[in-house]
Design a protein around this motif. Structure first.
Motif, PDB file in Angstrom:
ATOM      1  N   PRO A  50       0.854  -1.192   0.000  1.00 31.31           N
ATOM      2  CA  PRO A  50       0.000   0.000   0.000  1.00 31.31           C
ATOM      3  C   PRO A  50       0.891   1.244   0.000  1.00 31.31           C
ATOM      4  O   PRO A  50       2.068   1.183   0.381  1.00 31.31           O
ATOM      5  N   LEU A  51       0.364   2.350  -0.415  1.00 30.34           N
ATOM      6  CA  LEU A  51       1.136   3.580  -0.542  1.00 30.34           C
ATOM      7  C   LEU A  51       1.822   3.967   0.771  1.00 30.34           C
ATOM      8  O   LEU A  51       2.986   4.359   0.776  1.00 30.34           O
ATOM      9  N   TYR A  52       1.133   3.815   1.888  1.00 34.89           N
ATOM     10  CA  TYR A  52       1.719   4.143   3.197  1.00 34.89           C
ATOM     11  C   TYR A  52       2.957   3.287   3.450  1.00 34.89           C
ATOM     12  O   TYR A  52       3.993   3.786   3.883  1.00 34.89           O
ATOM     13  N   LEU A  69       8.779   4.565  -7.743  1.00 33.73           N
ATOM     14  CA  LEU A  69       7.693   4.484  -8.715  1.00 33.73           C
ATOM     15  C   LEU A  69       8.238   4.716 -10.113  1.00 33.73           C
ATOM     16  O   LEU A  69       9.065   5.605 -10.322  1.00 33.73           O
ATOM     17  N   ARG A  83      -7.300   3.199  -8.540  1.00 38.47           N
ATOM     18  CA  ARG A  83      -6.667   3.510  -7.253  1.00 38.47           C
ATOM     19  C   ARG A  83      -5.164   3.687  -7.405  1.00 38.47           C
ATOM     20  O   ARG A  83      -4.564   4.533  -6.763  1.00 38.47           O
ATOM     21  N   HIS A  84      -4.527   2.909  -8.274  1.00 38.29           N
ATOM     22  CA  HIS A  84      -3.090   3.047  -8.489  1.00 38.29           C
ATOM     23  C   HIS A  84      -2.780   4.326  -9.254  1.00 38.29           C
ATOM     24  O   HIS A  84      -1.817   5.022  -8.935  1.00 38.29           O
ATOM     25  N   ALA A  86      -4.424   7.101  -9.283  1.00 39.00           N
ATOM     26  CA  ALA A  86      -4.603   8.246  -8.390  1.00 39.00           C
ATOM     27  C   ALA A  86      -3.427   8.360  -7.426  1.00 39.00           C
ATOM     28  O   ALA A  86      -2.933   9.465  -7.163  1.00 39.00           O
ATOM     29  N   ASP A  87      -2.954   7.227  -6.887  1.00 36.58           N
ATOM     30  CA  ASP A  87      -1.814   7.244  -5.969  1.00 36.58           C
ATOM     31  C   ASP A  87      -0.554   7.748  -6.666  1.00 36.58           C
ATOM     32  O   ASP A  87       0.181   8.569  -6.128  1.00 36.58           O
ATOM     33  N   VAL A  88      -0.304   7.244  -7.869  1.00 35.45           N
ATOM     34  CA  VAL A  88       0.876   7.671  -8.626  1.00 35.45           C
ATOM     35  C   VAL A  88       0.785   9.158  -8.927  1.00 35.45           C
ATOM     36  O   VAL A  88       1.750   9.903  -8.739  1.00 35.45           O
ATOM     37  N   ALA A  90      -0.788  11.442  -7.277  1.00 38.06           N
ATOM     38  CA  ALA A  90      -0.623  12.215  -6.048  1.00 38.06           C
ATOM     39  C   ALA A  90       0.845  12.318  -5.650  1.00 38.06           C
ATOM     40  O   ALA A  90       1.324  13.392  -5.269  1.00 38.06           O
ATOM     41  N   VAL A  91       1.575  11.213  -5.759  1.00 40.48           N
ATOM     42  CA  VAL A  91       2.997  11.237  -5.404  1.00 40.48           C
ATOM     43  C   VAL A  91       3.765  12.142  -6.353  1.00 40.48           C
ATOM     44  O   VAL A  91       4.563  12.980  -5.932  1.00 40.48           O
ATOM     45  N   GLN A  94       3.186  15.808  -5.614  1.00 41.61           N
ATOM     46  CA  GLN A  94       3.947  16.281  -4.455  1.00 41.61           C
ATOM     47  C   GLN A  94       5.413  16.504  -4.813  1.00 41.61           C
ATOM     48  O   GLN A  94       6.033  17.470  -4.379  1.00 41.61           O
TER      49      GLN A  94
END
Length: 105
Positions: A50-52, A69, A83-84, A86-88, A90-91, A94
């Motif tokens: 998971p991302l965390y 990544l 979901r992946h 969106a996570d990518v 977001a990272v 940032q």
């Protein structure tokens, strides 16, 4: 890049970063709250963190989470599960924000 290719690349990047850092799977597991077996599975691509946990793994091997990544073009992220993708996104957002603010990223 499809989801399977993405996960295999993440696995390779984690394994390479751990090797460069000179730490064991046991150490990374302890630092990220996972077992050595889970780290083995993650590095072989049979388990996806998971991302965390990915962020904790990155800290354990002293790299930025974005370094674990694969770089994706916007149109490539659309081939990932939502979901992946969106996570990518977001990272990477940032990292871009940090770089634009004068940080290393």
């Amino acid at each position: 890049m499809n989801e399977q290719e993405f996960n295999k690349t993440v696995a390779r990047l984690i394994r390479e970063a751990r090797t460069r850092a000179g730490v064991t799977q046991e150490y990374v597991g302890r630092q990220s709250g996972l077992t050595r077996g889970s780290i083995t599975n993650i590095e072989s691509g049979t388990q996806t963190p998971p991302l965390y946990r990915l962020a904790l793994i990155a800290a354990a091997v002293d790299v930025d989470p974005a370094d674990l990544l694969p770089p994706l073009q916007l149109d490539e992220a659309s081939g990932l599960a939502a979901r992946h993708a969106a996570d990518v996104a977001a990272v990477w957002a940032q990292v871009s924000k940090k770089r634009n603010a004068g940080g290393e990223g």
